[in-house]
Structures are given as C-alpha cells and as structure tokens.
Motif scaffolding. Structure first.
Motif, mmCIF file in Angstrom:
data_model
loop_
_atom_site.group_PDB
_atom_site.id
_atom_site.type_symbol
_atom_site.label_atom_id
_atom_site.label_comp_id
_atom_site.label_asym_id
_atom_site.label_seq_id
_atom_site.Cartn_x
_atom_site.Cartn_y
_atom_site.Cartn_z
ATOM 1 N N GLY A 54 0.801 -1.218 0.000
ATOM 2 C CA GLY A 54 0.000 0.000 0.000
ATOM 3 C C GLY A 54 0.829 1.260 0.000
ATOM 4 O O GLY A 54 0.285 2.365 0.080
ATOM 5 N N ALA A 55 2.168 1.135 -0.085
ATOM 6 C CA ALA A 55 3.038 2.307 -0.026
ATOM 7 C C ALA A 55 3.037 3.059 -1.352
ATOM 8 O O ALA A 55 2.643 2.543 -2.394
ATOM 9 C CB ALA A 55 4.448 1.894 0.362
ATOM 10 N N TYR A 56 3.538 4.277 -1.303
ATOM 11 C CA TYR A 56 3.547 5.192 -2.437
ATOM 12 C C TYR A 56 4.778 4.957 -3.299
ATOM 13 O O TYR A 56 5.863 4.714 -2.763
ATOM 14 C CB TYR A 56 3.568 6.620 -1.873
ATOM 15 C CG TYR A 56 3.678 7.734 -2.872
ATOM 16 C CD1 TYR A 56 2.533 8.270 -3.456
ATOM 17 C CD2 TYR A 56 4.915 8.271 -3.214
ATOM 18 C CE1 TYR A 56 2.635 9.313 -4.353
ATOM 19 C CE2 TYR A 56 5.022 9.309 -4.120
ATOM 20 C CZ TYR A 56 3.875 9.827 -4.682
ATOM 21 O OH TYR A 56 3.969 10.863 -5.570
ATOM 22 N N PRO A 57 4.672 5.062 -4.641
ATOM 23 C CA PRO A 57 3.452 5.242 -5.440
ATOM 24 C C PRO A 57 3.048 3.976 -6.191
ATOM 25 O O PRO A 57 2.080 3.980 -6.927
ATOM 26 C CB PRO A 57 3.877 6.323 -6.431
ATOM 27 C CG PRO A 57 5.300 5.952 -6.742
ATOM 28 C CD PRO A 57 5.870 5.364 -5.459
ATOM 29 N N VAL A 70 14.156 13.974 0.836
ATOM 30 C CA VAL A 70 14.232 12.541 1.131
ATOM 31 C C VAL A 70 12.849 12.039 1.522
ATOM 32 O O VAL A 70 12.176 12.653 2.348
ATOM 33 C CB VAL A 70 15.242 12.279 2.268
ATOM 34 C CG1 VAL A 70 15.278 10.803 2.627
ATOM 35 C CG2 VAL A 70 16.636 12.770 1.869
ATOM 36 N N PRO A 71 12.385 10.932 0.952
ATOM 37 C CA PRO A 71 11.024 10.469 1.244
ATOM 38 C C PRO A 71 10.880 9.991 2.681
ATOM 39 O O PRO A 71 11.811 9.449 3.275
ATOM 40 C CB PRO A 71 10.828 9.314 0.265
ATOM 41 C CG PRO A 71 12.212 8.802 0.013
ATOM 42 C CD PRO A 71 13.086 10.018 0.027
ATOM 43 N N GLU A 72 9.703 10.213 3.231
ATOM 44 C CA GLU A 72 9.411 9.732 4.574
ATOM 45 C C GLU A 72 8.950 8.278 4.514
ATOM 46 O O GLU A 72 8.299 7.855 3.557
ATOM 47 C CB GLU A 72 8.331 10.594 5.221
ATOM 48 C CG GLU A 72 8.781 11.999 5.517
ATOM 49 C CD GLU A 72 7.789 12.723 6.409
ATOM 50 O OE1 GLU A 72 7.474 12.176 7.501
ATOM 51 O OE2 GLU A 72 7.329 13.808 6.028
ATOM 52 N N GLU A 73 9.274 7.535 5.548
ATOM 53 C CA GLU A 73 8.898 6.130 5.608
ATOM 54 C C GLU A 73 7.515 5.987 6.223
ATOM 55 O O GLU A 73 7.223 6.551 7.267
ATOM 56 C CB GLU A 73 9.933 5.353 6.424
ATOM 57 C CG GLU A 73 11.309 5.334 5.768
ATOM 58 C CD GLU A 73 12.360 4.669 6.643
ATOM 59 O OE1 GLU A 73 12.017 4.317 7.788
ATOM 60 O OE2 GLU A 73 13.504 4.520 6.191
ATOM 61 N N MET A 74 6.686 5.216 5.561
ATOM 62 C CA MET A 74 5.354 4.918 6.071
ATOM 63 C C MET A 74 5.370 3.624 6.874
ATOM 64 O O MET A 74 4.596 3.441 7.808
ATOM 65 C CB MET A 74 4.372 4.793 4.899
ATOM 66 C CG MET A 74 2.928 4.564 5.300
ATOM 67 S SD MET A 74 1.804 4.639 3.879
ATOM 68 C CE MET A 74 2.069 3.021 3.145
ATOM 69 N N LEU A 75 6.284 2.715 6.520
ATOM 70 C CA LEU A 75 6.385 1.411 7.161
ATOM 71 C C LEU A 75 7.813 1.205 7.642
ATOM 72 O O LEU A 75 8.767 1.667 7.016
ATOM 73 C CB LEU A 75 6.005 0.302 6.177
ATOM 74 C CG LEU A 75 4.624 0.420 5.524
ATOM 75 C CD1 LEU A 75 4.476 -0.590 4.398
ATOM 76 C CD2 LEU A 75 3.517 0.230 6.561
#
Length: 745
Positions: A54-57, A70-75
């Motif tokens: 379900g993570a982006y994108p 820098v992208p943030e971590e969702m998991l």
C-alpha cells in the motif's frame, strides 16, 4: 544482458556516494527516490504483478507520499498483505495507482485478511518476482502480456487458503484508494471463476483458474463466506458502502505443496479475459515455469537490442537495468480499448508525455518501432474520441491532460514518427487532429495573442506548430505549413531580451532558468537573443555550476527556508527534473560540445549507481532511465527534429538493433572507468570527441540525422583527454539557418 538486470534499482531512497566536482554543485529539490518496483513485468505488456504494502506510489515498499527531499517512511520494514496487479513505474503524484485483484495466500482465518506480513528472501529478475512471507509461504509471480501466474508453496496446514480480493485498488495513503463503481463476481466451479470490476470508468475483467486439487471454493463478502452462493452483483458502490469481496479457495496443504493461480485480464469482458489466459497459458495445469520462460525470452530479445562492450560490471548493470525500466511502460493492450469498438492498439500509462517524449519515445522508435507506431495510433485515436491529445493517459475514463505540465507534446512524437516512416498511419488523418489540437486549452491564448501563460506553454505550442508544419509540408499542404511555421516563430515572445531568459511566470516544477535552455527549433536565434555564443555559454556555465562550490541537498522534511535558498541558486537540478534533461546538450549549439561531455560524464558517474538507492529521483515511467541509455551511447535525440546530437560514449563499443539492421557506435582511445583499491569505481576523467566518421565519411558536425541511425551503419568516434576543435564551428540545424530571423510578434 538478461543477467545484468536488477529490478530492485530505484526501489529505495537515493543512496549514492557523495558527489564531487561539478556534480556537487547541482541541487535536487524533487523526491530523492526512484519510485520503481521489483515486480514481474513483460516488455511493454499490459499486466504487472508485485507484492503489495500500500506504499507510495507503486504499492510496493515502505514510503509515504513525498514531493520534495528525502522520502518519509510509512512502514518500518518491507511487508505485504498480498500480491496485486497493474503498478505504476517510477512515477510521482500520478493520482491513479491501480493494484487491482489482490491475491493473498494464508494459513490464518479470513478475518485476518488485510494484515501485512514481513517479506523475506526477496528475489527478482526480468519477468519474475519472489518472496517468502513470515508465515512460511513462498510466493512467486510471473506474467505474460495480458496474464499473470502465481505459485505459492505452503507449509503443512490443515486449512490453507488463497484469497482473491476483487475490491482492492489504489494505495494505503490519504486519497490514494480506488473504489469500484460496479462489480460482478461468479464462481464457475472446479477451480474456475470470473469477474468484472469497474474502476474509474474502466471495466476490468479477470478470468481465474486455481490448480489446487480437492480444495473448496467459495465467494466471500465483508470477510464472511457466502455459503452456497455462486454470484455476487453490485450495481452501485460508494466509498461509504464498500465492503471487501471476492473469492476464496481453501483446503489441506502438505509441506512443500505448490498451488498455482492463473489470471487472464481484459478490458473487454470475461470471455476475452479467458481467451487471453488460454493464449498465454494454454490448457496445461502447471504453467508457471512455461510462462516465466517465455517472458524471460521476450525480455532477452528486447534487452539484446542495445548491446555494449567494455565498461565495469556496475556500469553494465546500471545500463541494462535502465534499458529494462525504459521498456516497462507504456502498457499496450492490443484490441483491448474499452472506449472504442475497433480492433487495434490501445496504449495506457503514458505517464506522462512530459516525462517520456524527449528520451523514451525516441528510444522506442529506434529499437521497438512497431510499438512506437502503435503508441502514435493510440494517441490519435484518443484525440479523435475525446477531443484532445493527452499529456498523460492512464487506464481510466477520460484522458488525464496534466494541462499544467505542458501543451501539445504528442505533436513532437508524431513529427518524429512521420520522419522515421514508422507504421502505416494515415497521416492526413493525423494532421487534422494535430492542427485542431493546437487551438485547445492554452493553445487558444497562443493563437489569439502569440503568447500563453504559464510561459513555458508558449515554448511548447511554438514547437508543436513547427512539428505540425513539418508534416503539413511533407504532405504537400504548403499554405498550412507556412501558416504553422510563422506561428512557430513566436517562441521569442516567451523570452525577455534584456536577460536572455524566459519571462517571469509560474512554472511546473522548476523555475525560468530550468526552462530557459530547452532545445528549441531555432537555437541560433535563441543564442543571438542571449548575446551570442560567449554570453550564452556563460549563462549555461552559471546554471550548471562551473566554478561554484558544493551545495547541501534537502533532507527529510526540508524547511521552507532551505528550499527557498536552494531555488535561489538558479541551478541545474541534476536529472531529478524533466526540464533539465536536455539542457546539457544546449552547449552543442554554441560550439562547446566539450562542456556537454563534462556534464554528461559527471551525471553518469554521480547520479546513477547499483543497489536499491541507485536512482537520483523518480524514474518517471522510464524517461530518466532512457536518458541514461542515450547518454551512455554518446547520442541524444532532439525530439521533434529527427536528429541526434553526438557526444562521448560511455562504452568502448555499442550496437543498436534498428529497423535497418544494426547501428554501431565504436570508439578509438576510449578508457573505461577506473577501479580503486577497494574495488569501487573512481571518478573518471572526461574524454572528449576529437573527430568522428559516419560510415567511413568524416562527420564534422556534432549531429547526425535520425534516418542515419534507423537505417543502420557505423559511427566511429575518436576520443582524447583534451577538448578539440571538433564541433566548434559546425552547429546543429536551426530554423533561421534557412529562413528569415525570428521577429517579435
């Protein structure tokens, strides 16, 4: 070259060695992550399959939505709630994320559906993906062009399950979910089922076969079994009324027992989905290895169309993976358009023309000309059906026009396609739509006032007029060609003659410096406007950071102050921004191809690498990877003008399989990237073109025609350690070379 592909490149946040020299002066505000996925794909095929978190994108990975730094971590770690189909590749905020028909192998109750399990022992190759869930289930995926096959090897279990969730769609981010509008699911018995879900106006049909002897099959709704039921019908579904639904196959599994799931997809109903599955998987019950072998062979054939000699193992891996990423999108579904009844090509995931028209479409025209012709035919059909050439087009009802990005970019690809003579398109039919499209959206302002805002659209529309004029002239319509060409000269209205830069305006990603160095159809007049060669080169030098000190890149959650300071540099954004992709070659038009060589060498060295963090930013549906392929070959396509600029190749020899046979780029004096004591690559010194020959004849100019490439031949480039007079006087062609100077409207 197949073994050199690493589908994990670009799946994690950018993690490259700290840049030095020229590359250290560049500033990259856009998301520092490739946004690719390692799932199973087929060359330019309709279907892909991958683990779903379900993570982006793309639905794979650990990241939340990111627009800068820098992208943030969702998991916290890699995990999956199942395995889905149809993924984007390397895009950013595309706003449609697919991930349809989730297949989940389980040894838990149905109530646990949606739980995510850690992924272990991931492996991937072209056409293949595998991982083990921490439940002990080994999961393998492969695909054909319109079908997917899963193989799950279970531990011993008295109640193993395979659950198909047909309601799944989108991502687990805010506003990322896709909800079906209508749906129909039918259990056909004996391990067979079918269904159709309407997602954003598109009826996606799937025909399913599960080879699991003696397992029960049932429908389920809202995580409850529908005992004895064989059909589920939903005439209207809304966000507030959606409850998950699908199919379940359940039974005893012996330790090591493998169960296969075969899925055929279609946008034209379940019968065609069944035929697609039959065509790709046949009638056999164990088809996984056969499908994987065929898809691997297709990848081997496509990857063999660009071959290189020399180079380090790392560079060969990066190049081959870049070629692989360049051939995932667009997706082609022959005879699958749900929007018009005619047979023929249907292309989607053109995400977007702004990302791919400069690099990826020219690569397709060179090595997959049949598919390039299919793309153009599909774009014309979309324009005919919907009234506009799209900037972006996805598997959804209605073209995503991405009108803020750019205008009339399809005209560029059509002009190249016409010049290349690809396909059997009705060009009179195409010209009608090209001319009409020039008046739509921002085109009306351009037509009435000679300028359109945002100001970059003035450049787009002037260029599109020139591209359309080329086709009109070739078809014998001199009146229309002269009229269009006259309007193509209005690009001058976008510039401030006192600065030599674009006028102040809003810009889509970037600023006026990023957009000021596009390769226009009249670069001679453009350079004159800037004050001549020396002044233009000085502007380029400032933009590219020659003589400047290193800059600090934005990190995670960069502050507005940090971002404002970076933008104030008016600096090249590396290859993390589409408007900058062609800018290094602007030096060719000012007689300084040596500068181009230095820039491209720095970019190839510091902006790409092996490993999951090996891309500098979004791969943009293959546009960035295609840039790497061309740059490594020592060529750059000037889209819409049917020519290639020549630069230093990164390999001692390369060969493209083209329509006319083989186009070879060979070198004398080439030096491979040196290797340090620790085995890592070190900074290679720039090598400069000293002279060139094309098919044995001296090539004094820094360009060759696209026809020279497509018909096959040999470009021989002599390299040396110092800049040479080559390319100092002979320049690539410009409109004003043979026409009156551009004048202000």
């Amino acid at each position: 070259m197949l073994h050199d592909v690493d589908p994990f490149i670009g799946t994690a946040a950018t993690s490259l060695p700290p840049a030095s020299g020229l590359a250290a002066t560049w500033w990259s505000p856009k998301p520092q992550v490739g946004n690719t996925h390692p799932g199973a794909t087929s060359p330019l095929g309709m279907v892909s399959a991958c683990a779903y978190s379900g993570a982006y994108p793309t639905g794979y990975g650990r990241y939340a939505k990111s627009t800068e730094g820098v992208p943030e971590e969702m998991l916290e770690s890699l995990q999956a709630s199942g395995f889905t189909h149809f993924q984007q590749s390397g895009t950013g905020a595309i706003r449609k994320y697919y991930n349809y028909v989730r297949v989940t192998p389980m040894v838990q109750p149905l109530d646990d559906l949606g739980e995510a399990w850690p992924l272990q022992d991931e492996t991937a190759a072209a056409g293949y993906y595998a991982a083990t869930l921490d439940t002990g289930i080994r999961c393998e995926l492969t695909v054909g062009e319109k079908a997917a096959v899963h193989r799950y090897t279970f531990p011993a279990s008295s109640s193993a399950r395979l659950v198909l969730d047909l309601s799944c769609g989108g991502l687990a981010i805010e506003h990322g979910r896709t909800v079906p509008l209508r749906a129909h699911v039918e259990s056909l018995g004996h391990g067979r089922a079918q269904g159709t879900v309407v997602m954003e106006g598109v009826p996606l049909s799937v025909y399913v076969e599960v080879h699991s002897p003696n397992w029960r099959q049932m429908l389920w709704y809202d995580r409850r079994l529908v005992e004895g039921g064989t059909r589920l019908d939903f005439d209207s579904i809304r966000q507030t009324t959606l409850r998950p639904f699908g199919l379940l196959f359940m039974g005893r599994a012996l330790a090591g027992q493998a169960v296969e799931v075969r899925l055929g997809f279609s946008l034209r109903g379940c019968d065609q989905a069944r035929e697609n599955l039959r065509r790709e998987c046949g009638e056999g019950e164990q088809s996984f290895d056969d499908v994987r072998t065929r898809t691997s062979a297709r990848w081997a054939d496509h990857l063999d169309r660009v071959r290189v000699d020399g180079g380090t193992p790392a560079r060969r891996t990066v190049l081959t993976t870049a070629l692989y990423h360049s051939l995932i999108k667009p997706c082609f579904g022959d005879d699958e358009s749900p929007f018009w009844p005619a047979s023929g090509p249907f292309a989607f995931d053109v995400c977007t023309m702004w990302d791919i028209y400069k690099t990826q479409i020219p690569l397709m025209m060179a090595i997959t000309p049949d598919r390039a012709a299919d793309l153009l035919e599909s774009l014309i059909r979309v324009c005919e059906e919907e009234g506009n050439f799209p900037i972006g087009y996805r598997m959804a009802r209605g073209a995503d026009r991405f009108f803020r990005q750019a205008s009339a970019l399809a005209h560029t690809a059509l002009a190249d396609g016409h010049a290349a003579g690809i396909g059997d398109l009705d060009w009179s039919w195409a010209l009608v739509h090209m001319e009409a499209d020039l008046r739509r959206l921002y085109g009306e302002d351009f037509f009435e006032h000679g300028v359109a805002y945002p100001i970059s659209h003035t450049l787009d529309l002037a260029y599109a007029h020139q591209c359309t004029a080329r086709i009109a002239r070739a078809l014998g319509d001199k009146r229309l060609a002269d009229e269009l060409e006259a309007r193509s000269r209005l690009w001058v209205n976008a510039f401030d003659s006192s600065t030599g830069l674009l006028r102040d305006s809003e810009f889509y990603e970037g600023g006026k410096w990023n957009y000021s160095f596009r390769l226009l159809h009249d670069m001679r007049a453009r350079i004159t406007m800037a004050g001549g060669d020396d002044a233009f080169v000085a502007m380029l030098d400032a933009f590219f950071g020659f003589g400047a000190g290193p800059v600090t890149q934005p990190g995670r959650r960069p502050s507005p102050t940090t971002m404002a300071a970076g933008y104030a540099l008016n600096r090249f954004e590396g290859l993390n921004n589409e408007p900058d992709m062609e800018a290094p070659w602007a030096y060719h038009y000012a007689g300084r191809p040596d500068r181009t060589a230095e820039l491209v060498n720095a970019a190839l060295t510091w902006q790409f690498g092996t490993g999951a963090g090996g891309l500098p930013g979004n791969d943009d549906s293959g546009g960035l990877s295609s840039w790497y392929v061309w740059a490594s070959l020592g060529l750059f396509p000037v889209a819409g003008q049917s020519l290639f600029l020549v630069n230093t190749p990164a390999f001692s020899r390369a060969a493209l399989r083209v329509a006319g046979g083989e186009f070879v780029i060979e070198t004398t004096g080439h030096r491979d990237t040196p290797i340090g004591a620790d085995g890592a690559e070190t900074t290679p010194p720039t090598q400069y073109v000293q002279s060139a020959t094309l098919n044995g004849r001296p090539c004094e100019t820094t360009h060759i025609s696209a026809a020279d490439v497509y018909r096959g031949g040999v470009l021989h480039v002599e390299l040396g350690p110092e800049p040479s007079p080559w390319g100092r006087s002979a320049r690539p062609p410009s409109l004003s070379d043979c026409r009156p100077e551009a004048t202000r409207a």
